[in-house]
Each structure stands twice: as structure tokens, then as C-alpha cells.
Design an enzyme around this catalytic site. Structure first.
Site, short mmCIF file in Angstrom:
data_model
loop_
_atom_site.label_atom_id
_atom_site.label_comp_id
_atom_site.label_asym_id
_atom_site.label_seq_id
_atom_site.Cartn_x
_atom_site.Cartn_y
_atom_site.Cartn_z
N ASP A 337 42.91 29.33 37.51
CA ASP A 337 41.63 29.50 38.19
C ASP A 337 41.33 30.98 38.42
O ASP A 337 42.24 31.78 38.69
CB ASP A 337 41.68 28.76 39.52
CG ASP A 337 40.38 28.80 40.28
OD1 ASP A 337 39.40 28.20 39.80
OD2 ASP A 337 40.34 29.44 41.35
N GLU A 366 40.43 30.92 33.37
CA GLU A 366 39.01 30.84 33.67
C GLU A 366 38.43 32.26 33.68
O GLU A 366 38.63 33.02 34.62
CB GLU A 366 38.77 30.17 35.02
CG GLU A 366 37.29 30.03 35.34
CD GLU A 366 37.03 29.57 36.77
OE1 GLU A 366 35.98 28.93 37.00
OE2 GLU A 366 37.86 29.85 37.65
#
Length: 626
Positions: A337, A366
Site C-alpha cells: 500500500d 501501489e
């Protein structure tokens, strides 16, 4: 929050409760020790240095030694006397139990057992996900409630409340396990679940990105053993499990945030400072220092303290935590993330440490950049990064540029130089910037974006075109749970609306979309198309690793070919509102001496030697035959 320089020290009752989970590890903590992390380790790792965190009141006053002839290479104390970091060399040690002795003034005070376990055979050579896979993204709290007994945790603050859109709805690991056959039937080979570690925030903790304990599965999802069992059950079905990992931040309720090992464990300003989200500062040679510092050190939100990956102790802790989960749960990959929100050098070291340990392991980060050069900068061995002597070591990045196109083009009926199918063509025209185009995660939507079925008003023709692109272009396709049955949701109403419960995942649901008989005719139309398309893709190496030739769109019609030495697939997509007759002579360099093409969905055969008639808002995926 105003000032965060001195966060509160020990909350003993909280820590006593949260340490109870260690019982499953067969590890008995001495009365003077509240935490040991990693709670155990593995012998035979490529990097033999192991940093062990011991936590307990005033533990730093003790001198430490260890049994079995193990060499202690470093003992690190910080300004917080409740921590001591002990690094040992495990190079020549097999699986065994070690005994740490803690002395004060040369008098034995207490001992603590620590286990080095045996690794699985060929653990280091585990094969990860790649472009032959299809990844299914789900949010466990919203997917299926397989165990009603864990809906509310005794030591977790937020309780079950399915009536609250942003509350805890009770989905769990057991719900995933019970529906593995459903996921597999879609042609999915890999599951990416949003985080499962404990998130003890008082509200909106269902997404679990504000974690409060990174060695413990949130009890509302199940136990650590349940997570291991999920991986085991998936492997029996030749499926792969990807953990969603967060390097950039923890939750404000994390036990270590309540009693920081050192002020430098997290990034802090004199007053609360939020990130400016402008990650271009990382490679921008003109960026100011204050903008760069605010981007990389500012907090995501007030409830998510920003981890300082430039701190060696914190970085080593996060490296070992990720490796521990890979070994313990037998993971097949990681999704990271907010990857490029962290200190660039730190996150690159974190990534390289893991891929050095597991050479065939895939990690997808990400990177929400909307420019191919900027996105490429973050992929391993990028020629763009090389300009600035930077290599992230990150194998896979997420193609948000393609996502943006897929969320708009099918409402653009008139193709122009910059609209309609030209957006997709232009994206692939920049593939030369990537060192590995097969290692791009491609998706039409995820848990943070608008739902495509909402964007397109549940026009299944547009859904089919989006899925057809994901199933036939380069990269690793990812499907967001529920899209395959037509689930929609309006992000303007809040994120909870794009993260609704999967119908049939709860007792008493009138609509059970997990089974054919329980789905509506409309849901079955979505499901059947998705399942047929991605199950076909599983068999096509030309799609997985083949080459691509595409043709400039004309009249909003886009044609491209995927091929290798043994197979050729032609994709023809009509994004206009009119039936088109396509002269195939233009595609002679790819059609060669092929005579027919069989559509993989309708199974109709088309003569491709002269003309092809294609309906409006439709796609043909043709396997070419001589």
C-alpha cells in the site's frame, strides 16, 4: 492533533491484553517481558542477521547473552528504557530453541526461550504470481461471514454493526475459505485481500489499513492459524495468496505508537503535518526541500502515524515482519500500500531485502502516478530511475493510466485524436518505458476507485469491453470483487458504497450470488461472461508472455494482436454506437495466411480474409486458424 513530538509512554493494561495472542506460538513470555518480535524465526535464511525486539519495563538495564554458541553482533538501546534490540548471527544454526539470559550487575535475573524453526523445503525458491495469473481483490469484512462467533472481538474497540455502512460487517477468513471454489470458477488463480492484521481504531476500521498489531490477525477476521489455513486451502486448489502490506504507516492505536521505541521510529513535525501527496518530488530535480519533506514525512491522515524507513531499527523491523509472514503463512506475494509515500531509499532496501531472500517472489506496489515515465521510475531496473541512480527493486507496479482510460472511454462514443479507444492505444504506445511490461498490474477498478458498473450504468456491453481488454493485453489482470455479478456503488456517497457486502455472504441474504441458482439472470450474464473469458485466458501463453501489435484506432474501432510462435489472438473492439464493417487487409502483417477466427466467448467462427462486421459497443476475441 496539535503536537506529536512526545507520544504517551506505556499503557500497561492495553499491552497486557494484546500480548495474549502469543500463546499460539508456543512461546512463554517471562514476567519481565511483554513482547518479543519477531516472536520466533527460521533457520537457514540467506541473511543470517536477526534483530530481536524485547519489550518490557526498564528492560534496557539488563545485559544480554544467548545459548548455543550464538554470536550477538549488536545490542541497541534507545532513549526508551522499555526496549532493547538484540541482533544475533544465525548463519550456522539449525532449527533449535535458544535461551536468552538477562543479567543485571552480573547477577542472573531471568531467562527467555526463543525458537528458530525449520523452513519449508525450497521455501526460498517459491514461485510467485505473474502474468499467467488473474488476481481477485476482495475486502474480507465485506465478502462473506463464515464464522459468526468472531463478529466482535473482546479486545477490539469497534463492534459488529452491519447496519452502519462504514462499520464492521463481520466478513472473515472463514468466509473466504468457504468460497474459494467460487473465486476459482471465475478463472482467478490469485487472491489479494486487503489487510487482515489487527486494526483497533474506534471507527471505520473495516478496511484495516491503520494496523495496531502487525504480528496478529484481527480477531474479527479469525486467528493467525486461520490465515495459515487459508493459504493451505488455496494451495490445494493451485491458487496463490497475496498479502496486502503497509510500509508507510501504522494506526494510531498500534501498541508501539503508544510507547515509541525512539522518537525517530515515526516521522514527526512540531505540529501535525499531512502529506501533500505530490510524489513527483521524489524525482523532480527542481523540487524544494520543504515540499519533499512534507510529501515523504507528512502523515496520511491524523490516525495513521508515518513510519520512518530511514531509521535502521524501524526498517529492519518491517523487513523481518514481512519475511516472517511469508515464511509463517507460506505466502505467494505481497501488494504494498502507498508504496512511494515512504522514504525512497528505505523502501528500496525493504524490497530488495525480500527479493534477495526470495528470488522468484513478486511484489506489486501501489504507485498512483498518471504518467508512464513517472510510473516506470518505480519499477525494478527502470531506465528512468537509472538516470538518478535509483532502483526500487520493485518487480511490479500498478497501471493507473490504463485504469483511468477504462473508467471513461466506453462513454466516449466518438473516437477522436485524444478520446475513445485512442486513450488505450496511446497508453500501450508508451510501453517502451517499462523494463518489464508483463509485470504491470492492470485493473478497471479497485477498492479506492469508482465502480465501473456505476460509471457505465450497468451497461453490460461496456463491462464486457473492459474485461476483454484486461484479459487480452500485457500485464497481470486484477478483478475487484462483485464486478463479476454487476455490483455497482457510488463513491460520491462515500467509500463504503463502493465496498458493499457481497450478496450471499451472510445468513439470511435473499440473493446468494455465490451459486448459479441464487443469482439473478442479470448477475448470471455478468458472471458467465467473466468466467468464460478468464478461464480461457488461463490456457493462453500468447496472452501471458507473447508479443503485441496494435493498430491506430479508426472510427473508434481498435484492433490488436497477441501472439507467440504457436498461437495468434486477434482482438477487435468497436466502441462506437454504429455497426462497423472492417476491412482486414490492413492487418495483413499479423493475419498472414490465417483464414478464420473463432470468438472465444460466442464460439462463432468469422472469415477474416476480407471483411469483419462488428456490432456497436462490442468486442471480438478471435483465435486465428489457417
Amino acid at each position: 492533533m496539535n503536537k506529536i513530538i512526545s507520544l504517551p509512554f506505556i499503557n500497561r493494561s492495553f499491552l497486557k491484553k494484546t500480548t495474549l495472542f502469543l500463546f499460539f506460538m508456543s512461546l512463554t513470555l517471562n514476567a519481565q517481558i511483554d513482547r518479543i518480535e519477531p516472536p520466533f524465526w527460521y533457520a537457514g535464511m540467506k541473511n543470517p542477521e536477526l534483530q530481536i525486539l524485547f519489550y518490557g519495563k526498564d528492560i534496557a538495564q539488563y545485559q544480554v547473552s544467548v545459548s548455543n554458541g550464538i554470536k550477538i553482533t549488536n545490542v541497541k538501546r534507545t532513549e526508551n528504557p522499555n526496549y532493547i534490540f538484540v541482533t544475533i548471527d544465525t548463519k550456522k544454526v539449525s532449527s533449535t530453541d535458544l535461551l536468552f539470559t538477562f543479567k543485571n550487575n552480573n547477577k542472573e535475573a531471568f531467562t527467555q526461550k526463543y525458537s528458530l524453526k525449520k523452513r519449508r523445503e525450497n521455501s526460498a525458491q517459491r514461485k510467485s504470481f505473474d502474468s499467467s495469473d488473474m488476481m481477485y481483490l476482495l475486502m474480507p469484512d465485506r465478502f462473506a461471514n463464515g464464522n459468526r462467533n468472531n463478529d466482535s472481538g473482546e479486545i477490539t474497540t469497534e463492534k459488529y454493526n452491519r447496519e452502519l455502512p462504514g462499520g464492521r460487517h463481520g466478513g472473515d477468513i472463514e468466509g473466504i475459505i468457504k468460497n474459494l471454489d467460487y473465486i476459482s470458477s471465475l478463472g482467478a488463480t490469485t487472491i489479494w485481500s486487503t489487510p487482515l492484521c489487527e486494526d483497533n481504531d474506534a471507527a471505520f476500521s473495516y478496511h484495516t489499513y491503520g494496523q495496531s498489531d502487525v504480528y496478529k490477525i484481527d480477531p474479527r477476521y479469525g486467528t493467525n492459524e486461520d490465515y495459515v489455513r487459508l493459504a493451505s486451502e488455496m494451495h490445494k486448489k493451485d491458487m496463490k495468496l497475496v498479502m496486502d502490506y503497509v510500509t508507510n504507516h501504522w494506526g494510531i492505536e498500534h501498541w508501539m505508537i503508544k510507547d515509541l521505541p525512539t522518537r525517530e521510529w515515526i516521522n514527526q513535525f512540531e505540529n501535525y503535518t499531512q502529506t501533500n501527496h505530490k510524489r513527483t518530488v521524489v524525482h523532480d530535480i527542481n523540487a524544494s526541500k520543504i515540499d519533499t519533506e512534507t510529501c515523504l514525512k507528512g502523515w496520511f491522515v491524523p490516525s495513521m502515524p508515518d513510519l520512518n524507513l530511514s531509521n535502521p531499527l524501524a526498517l529492519k523491523y518491517l523487513i523481518q515482519n514481512a519475511i516472517w509472514w511469508i515464511e509463517y503463512a507460506n505466502l505467494d506475494g505481497l501488494r504494498v500500500d502507498t508504496y512511494n509515500y515512504s522514504d525512497p531509499k528505505g523502501i528500496a532496501k525493504w524490497t530488495k531485502s525480500i527479493t534477495d531472500e526470495y528470488p522468484r517472489f513478486n511484489i506489486v506496489g501501489e504507485i498512483t502516478m498518471r504518467d508512464q515515465a513517472q510510473l516506470s521510475y518505480w519499477q525494478k531496473d527502470s531506465p528512468i530511475g537509472k538516470i538518478q541512480n535509483f532502483n526500487s527493486s520493485l518487480p511490479t507496479v500498478m497501471d493507473f493510466i490504463l485504469t483511468d482510460a477504462l473508467q471513461s472511454i466506453f462513454n466516449e462514443d466518438e473516437g477522436t485524436w485524444e478520446r475513445g479507444m485512442m486513450r488505450v492505444y496511446d497508453n500501450f504506445a508508451n510501453d517502451f518505458l517499462y523494463p518489464n511490461v508483463n509485470n504491470l498490474l492492470i485493473f478497471a477498478e479497485n477498492h479506492d476507485t469508482k465502480r465501473i458498473n456505476q460509471i457505465y450504468g450497468n451497461d453490460i456491453r461496456k463491462y464486457k469491453m473492459a474485461m476483454a481488454i484486461l484479459a487480452t493485453v500485457r500485464g497481470i489482470p486484477q478483478l475487484y470483487y462483485g464486478s463479476e455479478i454487476g455490483m455497482a456503488g457510488d463513491q460520491n456517497l462515500g467509500d463504503a458504497d463502493i465496498r458493499k457486502d457481497f450478496p450471499g455472504g451472510w445468513e439470511g441474504d435473499e440473493n446468494n450470488a455465490f451459486i448459479k441458482e441464487g443469482r439473478t439472470p442479470g448477475q448470471n450474464e455478468y458472471f458467465d461472461y467473466t468466467s468464460k473469458l478468464f478461464n480461457w485466458r488461463k490456457t493462453k501463453s500468447a496472452i501471458h508472455f507473447g508479443k503485441m501489435t496494435h493498430y491506430i484506432p479508426e472510427n473508434n474501432v481498435y484492433a490488436y494482436f497477441r501472439y507467440n510462435n504457436s498461437d495468434t489472438v486477434m482482438v477487435l473492439m468497436n466502441n462506437s454506437n454504429e455497426t462497423r464493417t472492417i476491412n482486414t487487409h490492413r492487418f495483413k502483417e499479423n493475419i498472414k495466411d490465417f483464414k478464420t477466427g473463432k470468438d472465444v466467448v460466442s464460439e462463432l467462427t468469422f472469415d477474416i480474409t476480407n471483411e469483419i462486421i462488428i456490432e456497436p459497443k462490442s468486442v471480438l476475441i478471435l483465435e486465428l486458424k489457417k
